[in-house]
Design a protein around this motif. Structure first.
Motif, mmCIF file in Angstrom:
data_model
loop_
_atom_site.group_PDB
_atom_site.id
_atom_site.type_symbol
_atom_site.label_atom_id
_atom_site.label_comp_id
_atom_site.label_asym_id
_atom_site.label_seq_id
_atom_site.Cartn_x
_atom_site.Cartn_y
_atom_site.Cartn_z
ATOM 1 N N THR A 1 0.839 -1.208 0.000
ATOM 2 C CA THR A 1 0.000 0.000 0.000
ATOM 3 C C THR A 1 0.869 1.252 0.000
ATOM 4 O OG1 THR A 1 -1.736 -1.178 1.172
ATOM 5 C CG2 THR A 1 -1.833 1.216 1.240
ATOM 6 N N GLU A 2 1.909 1.256 0.830
ATOM 7 C CA GLU A 2 2.812 2.409 0.882
ATOM 8 C C GLU A 2 3.544 2.602 -0.448
ATOM 9 O OE1 GLU A 2 3.086 4.797 3.205
ATOM 10 O OE2 GLU A 2 1.401 3.755 4.140
ATOM 11 N N LEU A 3 3.939 1.513 -1.077
ATOM 12 C CA LEU A 3 4.595 1.607 -2.390
ATOM 13 C C LEU A 3 3.660 2.198 -3.437
ATOM 14 C CD1 LEU A 3 6.674 -1.696 -2.651
ATOM 15 C CD2 LEU A 3 7.553 0.634 -2.666
ATOM 16 N N GLN A 4 2.389 1.786 -3.407
ATOM 17 C CA GLN A 4 1.420 2.336 -4.359
ATOM 18 C C GLN A 4 1.215 3.823 -4.124
ATOM 19 O OE1 GLN A 4 -2.017 -0.144 -3.842
ATOM 20 N NE2 GLN A 4 -1.209 -1.781 -5.138
ATOM 21 N N GLU B 1 4.311 9.877 -9.610
ATOM 22 C CA GLU B 1 3.641 10.105 -10.892
ATOM 23 C C GLU B 1 3.063 11.525 -10.953
ATOM 24 O OE1 GLU B 1 0.845 7.303 -13.641
ATOM 25 O OE2 GLU B 1 0.155 7.656 -11.595
ATOM 26 N N LYS B 2 2.478 11.972 -9.850
ATOM 27 C CA LYS B 2 1.900 13.318 -9.779
ATOM 28 C C LYS B 2 3.005 14.382 -9.891
ATOM 29 C CE LYS B 2 -1.728 15.580 -7.144
ATOM 30 N NZ LYS B 2 -2.548 15.540 -5.954
#
Length: 198
Positions: free
Chosen positions: A150-153, A160-161
């Motif tokens: 979850t942290e990696l995502q 990406e932003k």
């Protein structure tokens, strides 16, 4: 007068001792392992739970045996498990020799209401006649792994932003220097995205 019969029971005593040792080792393993092991009948009712499950879940073995399946799993995990078991039972009905073995990640309730993620392996167990008798479940707590994923995502989305923001800034700088191409980069990007989507 007295009459007596004597039999040599040495072999039986050795067997009894071997069974005691075997049971002692089994209890040692079952009570001290970190993974959970359980058996379900073909109607998905739990009929055995390893003592190690008590540490992981907070329930006693007897409490776990009494809980219906929907009280073990969160809503989404319950739906997923039922769908997969239905799929496996349908395959088994079509092919009686089919031996399923599936791995499913499920979110499981603890007694205190909290949840944890578990990676579960399910295997069909047959009786002596070859008839499906039970489903063996083996589970391992993978909450830490799920949290890292979850942290990696989240980190990937932030990156990406940031990358998108940097590209937009460079495009704006280029447009300021050359007003004739203002908006051109945006339109090319939208056209490229449309082509890629198509």
């Amino acid at each position: 007068a007295a009459q007596g019969i004597a039999r040599n029971i040495t072999q039986r005593k050795h067997l009894e001792e071997a069974v005691k040792i075997s049971n002692k080792l089994y209890r040692l393993l079952a009570e001290n392992m970190n993974d959970s092991i359980w058996l379900m009948d073909m109607n998905l009712k739990i009929i055995y739970v390893s003592p190690s499950t008590e540490k992981l879940r907070g329930y006693t073995v007897n409490e776990l045996l009494e809980l219906p399946l929907e009280k073990h799993l969160t809503g989404d995990s319950h739906k997923l498990a039922l769908a997969i078991f239905k799929e496996e039972m349908d395959r088994l009905a079509k092919d009686p020799d089919y031996a399923f073995k599936r791995t499913i990640q499920l979110e499981i309730f603890r007694k205190d209401g909290s949840t944890f993620w578990s990676e579960n392996n399910f295997t069909l167990i047959r009786d002596d006649t070859g008839k499906p008798a039970a489903i063996l479940g083996e589970g391992r707590d993978i909450t830490a792994q799920k949290n890292v994923e979850t942290e990696l995502q989240k980190s990937y989305r932030k990156l990406e932003k940031s990358m998108q923001g940097a590209i937009e800034t460079i495009a704006m700088i280029a447009e300021v220097r050359d007003p004739y191409t203002a908006g051109h980069q945006q339109r090319v990007a939208q056209l490229a995205a449309a082509i890629a989507t198509e």
